[in-house]
Design an enzyme around this catalytic site. Structure first.
Site, PDB file in Angstrom:
ATOM      1  N   PRO A   2       0.825  -1.214   0.000  1.00 26.06           N
ATOM      2  CA  PRO A   2       0.000   0.000   0.000  1.00 26.06           C
ATOM      3  C   PRO A   2       0.855   1.258   0.000  1.00 26.06           C
ATOM      4  CG  PRO A   2      -0.653  -1.539   1.740  1.00 26.06           C
ATOM      5  CD  PRO A   2       0.643  -2.018   1.195  1.00 26.06           C
ATOM      6  N   GLU A   3       0.662   2.080  -1.011  1.00 28.99           N
ATOM      7  CA  GLU A   3       1.289   3.396  -1.061  1.00 28.99           C
ATOM      8  C   GLU A   3       0.169   4.431  -1.046  1.00 28.99           C
ATOM      9  OE1 GLU A   3       4.341   3.510  -4.144  1.00 28.99           O
ATOM     10  OE2 GLU A   3       4.521   1.339  -4.055  1.00 28.99           O
TER      11      GLU A   3
END
Length: 282
Positions: A2-3
């Site tokens: 997850p960014e």
DNA sequence: CGAGTGCCCTGACAGC
DNA sequence: TGCTGTCAGGGCACTC
């Protein structure tokens, strides 16, 4: 992993559901005890005032003056359904169903902590976080200023979260490819023109990825359990050995700061360095 | 204090 | 088949 686009997608799904709810209980599920899940009991009795995001951190201000800070790490997933395994934290809320928020994180790279509002002494990356990339405070000049005194490779600097918040390994590679900047370029050798290209590429790739609700390589899911659709629009990440979509040159993979790094050796040329000393052999 | 290194942690996968 | 080894990486403690 997850960014920013993935965390923003999660934030948008959580906000209408969680805002205004009171936390009836909050705790670790089946240990481990550790600083990654600290002070959760402090959240009990407080209401969730808002669901915000800074970089890759979810920030939930609480009515009692505290703040719940969640980082999904590599494999963190938030969902209303308790998962079959690797559940680390569970919140029980008041109001209508669903009333539980579960944090599943097999590899435990994520965090879920309660801190006094704005007190990020236990979260140094958050404390020193750079500007939001989709905010007007993120400018080519600001980007340049934050890297120009460093010899470190640009990729490493961008991953530090200081020049700009929210980039991870995937979107750094994508942004540098779009900007035609070599990931190993030392920060001090970045020109204003190149900084402007990196700035623009960062904004564009993150905006497009948010619109696609992120990239799912393996673990990432939205709160509703959906996958992100940006994976099929990645130009370089995971495409080493394939032809560059711009110039057809074979994309390469190197390691920078222990991170797999994908780039096009033709589009992303290293600018010619200044004259070398004859003593620099090999 | 900037830069480099190694650790955390577990699932997926390669190789035998 | 089943074991062993390797790899993936965000954040951070530690060192020089």
């Amino acid at each position: 992993m997850p960014e920013l686009p993935e965390v923003e997608t999660v934030r948008r799904e959580l906000a209408p559901w969680l805002t205004g709810r009171r936390i009836l209980s909050a705790g670790r599920v089946a240990a481990p005890v550790g600083p990654k899940y600290a002070r959760l009991e402090r959240a009990v009795g407080q209401r969730i005032v808002a669901v915000l995001r800074r970089g890759k951190f979810l920030i939930l201000p609480l009515s009692g003056g505290d703040e719940l800070v969640i980082h999904l790490g590599m494999t963190g997933v938030l969902s209303p359904e308790p998962p079959p395994d690797h559940e680390r934290v569970r919140l029980v809320l008041d109001g209508d169903e669903p009333r539980t928020l579960s944090f599943r994180d097999p590899r435990r790279f994520g965090r879920c902590v309660v801190v006094p509002r704005g007190d990020y002494r236990t979260l140094p990356t958050l404390a020193a976080l750079g500007p939001e990339p989709l905010d007007s405070s993120f400018t080519p000049a600001a980007l340049l200023a934050s890297v120009v005194r460093s010899r470190a490779p640009l990729k490493q600097l961008l991953l530090s979260q200081r020049p700009v918040a929210g980039l991870g390994n995937i979107y750094v590679d994508e942004a540098l490819w779009r900007a035609r900047v070599h990931p190993l370029l030392p920060g001090r050798r970045l020109s204003l023109e190149a900084a402007a290209r990196v700035h623009r590429a960062t904004v564009e790739v993150l905006t497009a990825a948010i619109a696609a609700r992120g990239t799912t390589l393996r673990d990432y899911r939205t709160v509703n359990g959906d996958v992100g659709a940006f994976g099929q629009r990645l130009d370089v990440y995971g495409h080493d050995g394939e032809p560059c979509r711009r110039c057809r040159r074979t994309l390469e993979r190197i390691v920078v700061g222990a991170r797999g790094t994908h780039f096009c050796p033709r589009c992303q040329r290293m600018p010619r360095s200044r004259a070398r000393h004859s003593s620099e052999v090999s």
